[in-house]
Design a protein around this motif. Sequence first.
Motif, PDB file in Angstrom:
ATOM      1  N   MET A  61      21.867 -59.922  17.495  1.00 25.28           N
ATOM      2  CA  MET A  61      20.584 -60.646  18.303  1.00 25.28           C
ATOM      3  C   MET A  61      20.161 -59.681  19.264  1.00 25.28           C
ATOM      4  O   MET A  61      19.335 -59.802  20.051  1.00 25.28           O
ATOM      5  N   HIS A  62      21.178 -58.511  19.583  1.00 26.97           N
ATOM      6  CA  HIS A  62      20.824 -57.918  20.690  1.00 26.97           C
ATOM      7  C   HIS A  62      21.601 -56.623  20.873  1.00 26.97           C
ATOM      8  O   HIS A  62      22.793 -56.552  21.338  1.00 26.97           O
ATOM      9  N   VAL A  63      20.957 -55.538  20.535  1.00 30.29           N
ATOM     10  CA  VAL A  63      21.867 -54.013  20.471  1.00 30.29           C
ATOM     11  C   VAL A  63      20.831 -53.211  21.447  1.00 30.29           C
ATOM     12  O   VAL A  63      19.616 -53.309  21.625  1.00 30.29           O
ATOM     13  N   LYS A  64      21.648 -52.267  22.032  1.00 29.92           N
ATOM     14  CA  LYS A  64      20.848 -51.246  23.152  1.00 29.92           C
ATOM     15  C   LYS A  64      20.960 -50.031  22.393  1.00 29.92           C
ATOM     16  O   LYS A  64      20.005 -48.967  22.822  1.00 29.92           O
ATOM     17  N   CYS A  65      21.668 -49.666  21.259  1.00 26.44           N
ATOM     18  CA  CYS A  65      21.711 -48.502  20.793  1.00 26.44           C
ATOM     19  C   CYS A  65      21.112 -48.352  19.174  1.00 26.44           C
ATOM     20  O   CYS A  65      21.464 -49.705  18.644  1.00 26.44           O
ATOM     21  N   LEU A  66      20.347 -47.363  18.607  1.00 24.54           N
ATOM     22  CA  LEU A  66      19.827 -47.375  17.328  1.00 24.54           C
ATOM     23  C   LEU A  66      19.658 -46.081  16.775  1.00 24.54           C
ATOM     24  O   LEU A  66      19.052 -45.295  17.379  1.00 24.54           O
ATOM     25  N   ASP A  67      20.722 -45.501  15.930  1.00 21.18           N
ATOM     26  CA  ASP A  67      20.465 -44.316  15.176  1.00 21.18           C
ATOM     27  C   ASP A  67      21.145 -44.513  13.672  1.00 21.18           C
ATOM     28  O   ASP A  67      21.121 -45.929  13.272  1.00 21.18           O
ATOM     29  N   GLU A  68      21.156 -43.500  13.176  1.00 27.94           N
ATOM     30  CA  GLU A  68      21.539 -43.509  11.728  1.00 27.94           C
ATOM     31  C   GLU A  68      23.017 -44.280  11.590  1.00 27.94           C
ATOM     32  O   GLU A  68      23.295 -45.139  10.634  1.00 27.94           O
ATOM     33  N   ARG A  69      23.775 -43.729  12.323  1.00 26.04           N
ATOM     34  CA  ARG A  69      25.172 -44.610  12.387  1.00 26.04           C
ATOM     35  C   ARG A  69      25.301 -45.868  12.521  1.00 26.04           C
ATOM     36  O   ARG A  69      25.953 -46.764  12.164  1.00 26.04           O
ATOM     37  N   VAL A  70      24.414 -46.400  13.717  1.00 27.73           N
ATOM     38  CA  VAL A  70      24.096 -47.771  14.121  1.00 27.73           C
ATOM     39  C   VAL A  70      23.649 -48.561  12.826  1.00 27.73           C
ATOM     40  O   VAL A  70      24.281 -49.665  12.246  1.00 27.73           O
ATOM     41  N   VAL A  71      22.572 -47.943  11.969  1.00 24.63           N
ATOM     42  CA  VAL A  71      22.242 -48.756  10.563  1.00 24.63           C
ATOM     43  C   VAL A  71      23.106 -48.837   9.653  1.00 24.63           C
ATOM     44  O   VAL A  71      23.393 -49.860   9.101  1.00 24.63           O
ATOM     45  N   ALA A  72      23.845 -47.385   9.414  1.00 28.08           N
ATOM     46  CA  ALA A  72      25.085 -47.658   8.543  1.00 28.08           C
ATOM     47  C   ALA A  72      25.812 -48.690   8.807  1.00 28.08           C
ATOM     48  O   ALA A  72      26.584 -49.424   7.940  1.00 28.08           O
ATOM     49  N   ARG A  73      26.469 -48.841  10.028  1.00 30.29           N
ATOM     50  CA  ARG A  73      27.412 -49.772  10.456  1.00 30.29           C
ATOM     51  C   ARG A  73      26.970 -51.291  10.401  1.00 30.29           C
ATOM     52  O   ARG A  73      27.667 -52.035   9.661  1.00 30.29           O
ATOM     53  N   ALA A  74      25.773 -51.546  10.863  1.00 30.54           N
ATOM     54  CA  ALA A  74      25.337 -52.625  10.508  1.00 30.54           C
ATOM     55  C   ALA A  74      24.974 -53.123   8.861  1.00 30.54           C
ATOM     56  O   ALA A  74      25.507 -54.322   8.783  1.00 30.54           O
ATOM     57  N   LYS A  75      24.684 -52.222   8.189  1.00 31.28           N
ATOM     58  CA  LYS A  75      24.707 -52.516   6.764  1.00 31.28           C
ATOM     59  C   LYS A  75      26.201 -52.742   6.100  1.00 31.28           C
ATOM     60  O   LYS A  75      26.591 -53.818   5.510  1.00 31.28           O
ATOM     61  N   ARG A  76      27.147 -52.043   6.688  1.00 27.81           N
ATOM     62  CA  ARG A  76      28.522 -52.374   6.202  1.00 27.81           C
ATOM     63  C   ARG A  76      29.206 -53.514   6.662  1.00 27.81           C
ATOM     64  O   ARG A  76      29.925 -54.146   5.903  1.00 27.81           O
ATOM     65  N   ARG A  77      28.623 -54.169   7.854  1.00 28.57           N
ATOM     66  CA  ARG A  77      29.187 -55.362   8.440  1.00 28.57           C
ATOM     67  C   ARG A  77      28.255 -56.521   7.743  1.00 28.57           C
ATOM     68  O   ARG A  77      28.498 -57.595   8.027  1.00 28.57           O
TER      69      ARG A  77
END
Length: 244
Positions: A1-17
């Motif tokens: 519901m609230h993140v401050k960072c966003l890049d390819e690694r963030v997206v990959a981690r979110a999908k894994r989680r």
Amino acid sequence: MHVKCLDERVVARAKRRGIDVLVYAPHFTRLPTIRARADRFSDDELLVVPARELFTGPWSDRKHLLAVGLSEPVPDFITIEGALAECRRQEAAVLVPHPSLLNVSLGRAEIAAFRDELHGVETYNGKCFPYHNRRAARIADEFDKPEFGSSYAHLRGNVGEVWTEFDRRIDSEAGLVAALREGVARQVRHRPGLRHRLRTLAEFAHLGYENTWGKIDRLLLSGTEPTHPRQLVYEGRFDDVTVY
């Protein structure tokens, strides 16, 4: 519901989680920039929703509001009344992040004063200590406000440490705004164990940086932030509610 960072690694981690939606709300960044970056990193597996964590009031006594569903830019450093009026006009969802944390949050007095315009209170924040989150849960109960939780991730490793499960499928920004404004049932979850605790401690340590060197940087640059209400892009629309 609230993140401050966003890049390819963030997206990959979110999908894994197993995260379906990220709400992206970086500090001192104008809405069009946030929206463009959110669009860039959204795909069929992950929806990134643009949002603004508004800094209302002066820097020394700022009160944060998380606004989801804004269609037009709203600056920082305006009165809380001015910010809420603009969110109401745009029919955005307005949430209370980290209530009663230091001097950066709405407390009981502000929540009581503006309760009819607030659509949720954060009851678990990945940057906070357990007693902060217990106090936040009591505040949500006291004012009968729907809860939400977030990693509040400034650090990539914390993405997906905390999440909010809605009893409704969320597949668009409008769908999320509607769920928040309507108070759709939800549960706040977080990962267990020592590793989770260490990650939250790392986020809290980052808060120390934000309020020392980061704060000095902001004070030296005061008036030049892209979201300062005196910036030409706002065309003087907020002159009557600016605090600087």
